[in-house]
Write a protein that holds these residues in place. Structure first.
Motif: not given
Length: 199
Positions: A10-24, A171-183
């Motif tokens: 996502q264009p902004g910086f989010g809390a826990g983003e580094a951990e999400t990147i590792r999970e991906l 390349a994926l974007m929306g489906c990934i970050w919607q899922a991350a936000d929804a847990g």
């Protein structure tokens, strides 16, 4: 051949983003592109500092490209904001394309995004630009090939269709970050692994 899968942040910086990147990256994604348009260099450094150095070769910078060599990022991505790689950069070079002509023009890059293939999940009004017929014809001509990744509206269940169109991945974007936000990111990654292997 296994499909190459990239996630764009996502264009902004989010809390826990580094951990999400590792999970991906642990969950089957090949590369993560840090897309932070107009981000201050200090903010990009903070994110890079939070990443495990072991994953940095699988990171591509789409902004603050000058940090790639310093941090050992494995790639830089070129677009209208950043049309050239940093001088002396030796990693992967990728590029955004929005027409078949652009794909032909930049065929020497390591890999290319072509978009939008489907209606965007995250960008309102950003609709599919190519028909199935035009993509299949481009694949027959070798323009869409294993170095071209489909971008725009990609969902896990579309991966077999993307492969059938001749793309080397997505390349994926929306489906990934919607899922991350929804847990539900782990479920989405499971669906990606399932559909990635379907013919």
């Amino acid at each position: 051949m296994t499909m190459r899968l990239v996630v764009i942040t996502q264009p902004g910086f989010g809390a826990g983003e580094a951990e999400t990147i590792r999970e991906l990256l642990d969950g089957g994604i090949d590369r993560v592109h840090l897309r932070k348009p107009f981000a201050p260099e200090a903010a990009m450094r903070r994110l890079l500092d939070r990443l495990d150095p072991a994953v940095l070769p699988r990171i591509t910078l789409q902004d603050c490209l000058g940090l790639a060599a310093e941090y050992g990022a494995g790639g830089v991505h070129l677009n209208a904001r950043h049309p050239e790689p940093p001088q002396g950069f030796r990693g992967l070079v990728s590029r955004s394309c929005h027409s078949l002509e652009e794909l032909e023009e930049h065929a020497a890059d390591d890999y290319l995004f072509l978009s939008p293939i489907f209606d965007s999940i995250s960008k309102v009004g950003y609709t599919a630009r190519f028909t199935a017929e035009s993509l299949l014809e481009a694949a027959a001509r070798g323009i869409v090939n294993d170095r071209v990744l489909a971008l725009g509206g990609v969902r896990p269940e579309y991966l077999p269709r993307i492969r059938a169109y001749g793309f080397g991945g997505a390349a994926l974007m929306g489906c990934i970050w919607q899922a991350a936000d929804a847990g539900t990111l782990s479920a989405t990654l499971g669906a990606i692994r399932k559909y990635r292997n379907e013919e």
